[in-house]
Design a protein around this motif. Structure first.
Motif, PDB file in Angstrom:
ATOM      1  N   ALA A  11     -20.058  22.583 -54.662  1.00  0.00           N
ATOM      2  CA  ALA A  11     -19.283  23.057 -55.869  1.00  0.00           C
ATOM      3  C   ALA A  11     -19.945  22.932 -57.700  1.00  0.00           C
ATOM      4  N   CYS A  12     -20.203  23.435 -58.605  1.00  0.00           N
ATOM      5  CA  CYS A  12     -20.643  23.027 -59.654  1.00  0.00           C
ATOM      6  C   CYS A  12     -19.453  23.549 -60.936  1.00  0.00           C
ATOM      7  N   HIS A  13     -19.278  22.980 -62.058  1.00  0.00           N
ATOM      8  CA  HIS A  13     -18.315  22.656 -62.791  1.00  0.00           C
ATOM      9  C   HIS A  13     -19.041  22.396 -63.478  1.00  0.00           C
TER      10      HIS A  13
ATOM     11  N   ILE B 234     -25.547  26.457 -54.447  1.00  0.00           N
ATOM     12  CA  ILE B 234     -24.694  26.397 -55.564  1.00  0.00           C
ATOM     13  C   ILE B 234     -23.650  27.435 -53.987  1.00  0.00           C
ATOM     14  N   SER B 235     -24.179  27.850 -53.312  1.00  0.00           N
ATOM     15  CA  SER B 235     -23.613  28.270 -51.918  1.00  0.00           C
ATOM     16  C   SER B 235     -22.909  27.172 -51.342  1.00  0.00           C
TER      17      SER B 235
ATOM     18  N   THR C   1     -20.608  17.453 -55.534  1.00  0.00           N
ATOM     19  CA  THR C   1     -20.241  17.653 -56.358  1.00  0.00           C
ATOM     20  C   THR C   1     -20.845  17.717 -58.281  1.00  0.00           C
TER      21      THR C   1
ATOM     22  N   LYS D 146     -14.632  25.741 -62.646  1.00  0.00           N
ATOM     23  CA  LYS D 146     -15.405  25.886 -61.287  1.00  0.00           C
ATOM     24  C   LYS D 146     -17.034  27.211 -61.915  1.00  0.00           C
ATOM     25  N   LEU D 147     -17.836  27.050 -61.279  1.00  0.00           N
ATOM     26  CA  LEU D 147     -18.254  27.904 -62.038  1.00  0.00           C
ATOM     27  C   LEU D 147     -18.946  28.348 -60.588  1.00  0.00           C
ATOM     28  N   ASN D 148     -19.156  30.414 -59.744  1.00  0.00           N
ATOM     29  CA  ASN D 148     -20.148  30.624 -59.011  1.00  0.00           C
ATOM     30  C   ASN D 148     -20.416  31.833 -59.165  1.00  0.00           C
ATOM     31  N   GLY D 149     -21.944  32.056 -58.647  1.00  0.00           N
ATOM     32  CA  GLY D 149     -22.652  33.171 -58.371  1.00  0.00           C
ATOM     33  C   GLY D 149     -23.664  32.611 -59.481  1.00  0.00           C
TER      34      GLY D 149
ATOM     35  N   ALA E  63     -22.951  30.030 -62.230  1.00  0.00           N
ATOM     36  CA  ALA E  63     -23.675  29.014 -61.285  1.00  0.00           C
ATOM     37  C   ALA E  63     -25.000  28.838 -60.962  1.00  0.00           C
TER      38      ALA E  63
ATOM     39  N   THR F 137     -29.623  28.527 -55.181  1.00  0.00           N
ATOM     40  CA  THR F 137     -29.231  29.320 -54.497  1.00  0.00           C
ATOM     41  C   THR F 137     -28.499  29.130 -52.970  1.00  0.00           C
TER      42      THR F 137
END
Length: 290
Positions: A264-266, A260-261, A211, A225-228, A231, A257
């Motif tokens: 998990a990034c928070h 992060i795919s 993580t 949680k951060l997405n796209g 993140a 890229t």
């Protein structure tokens, strides 16, 4: 002829010189031998023959002045490195050949005939240039290994990276991987975290990345949680990169890229007490069970 090898980020760097090579304290634990070489570094004392200062395409500036600057040509990059304690003094002249994966470093002052080719900031710059052609990112952060899971805490100074590492070490007996500059490397389809040589001696460490957290001080512990794009922008904000080359920037964006795919990034709001560790573990366990 002096010949030494260093392992950094799982890569082998070989230094060669007719002069004795001085290795600072932080590099000593990273010494190795007998491996195939990923990057060759030929080291010399004094100026290159027929040297004249090239046109400058980029400068890395501090409040005190220029720390290093470079000239980018088609086949090689010339990096001029200045003494951090006296920015009027040119410390090294270094040439990076990306195709050959090799450096020529000219050290302009020796101590009793011994040269220090990796004197700061050139050492970290060598790892940086490798990050522009390999599946790696250099990032400001601390990392801890606990129960075979490696968590990275990344951010600017003062957000609590070192505090989090200390809490994990003292309360969970976690292994700390560095507390400032890390390498995140993709091998096959997995990501690993490595420490890099610092100004103090620390044993090389590596852990499988689980993580990435971006901590900040908050009135209560909170994990989001951060997405796209969120993140990606957070990760790139704390990745070590320089804007002098569009291809380098694109490469780092592509690698980030990919990361992060898979990882998990928070965003992590932190009250810096041991309770935040149990909060993180509980939240991760809850998310995994859903």
């Amino acid at each position: 002829m002096a010949n030494i090898q260093l392992t950094v980020g799982g890569f082998i760097f070989e230094l060669n010189s007719f002069n004795p090579i001085k290795i600072e304290e932080g590099y000593i634990p990273f010494l190795t031998e007998g491996h195939d070489v990923d990057v060759r570094i030929d080291c010399f004392e004094g100026y290159p023959a027929d040297y004249s200062k090239p046109d400058i395409h980029y400068q890395a500036k501090t409040p005190e002045g220029v720390l290093w600057e470079l000239n980018k040509e088609e086949l090689s990059t010339c990096v001029l490195v200045y003494d951090p304690n006296n920015l009027e003094v040119l410390q090294q002249i270094a040439y990076w050949n990306q195709e050959r994966r090799s450096w020529q470093i000219y050290v302009l002052e020796s101590q009793d005939g011994a040269i220090d080719p990796l004197a700061y900031p050139l050492g970290p710059l060598i790892w940086y240039f490798l990050s522009t052609i390999e599946d790696i990112l250099m990032i400001h952060g601390s990392a801890v290994i606990h129960d075979q899971q490696t968590r990275v805490f990344s951010g600017f100074s003062g957000v609590g990276k070192s505090t989090m590492a200390k809490l994990w070490e003292q309360n969970k007996q976690a292994t700390v991987i560095n507390d400032d500059r890390l390498i995140l490397r993709k091998i096959d389809n997995d990501w690993y975290v490595y420490n890099t040589p610092m100004f103090y001696a620390a044993e090389p460490q590596v852990g499988k990345l689980h993580t990435v957290f971006f901590p900040h001080h908050a009135p209560a512990n909170k994990m989001e949680k951060l997405n796209g794009v969120a993140a990606l922008s957070k990760l790139l904000a704390h990745t070590i990169h320089h804007g002098h080359n569009k291809a380098h920037v694109q490469h780092h964006m592509d690698i980030a890229t990919q990361l992060i795919s898979q990882i998990a990034c928070h965003q992590l709001g932190v009250v810096p007490t041991p309770e935040v560790l149990d909060y993180i573990i509980e939240k991760e366990t809850w998310k995994k069970s859903r």
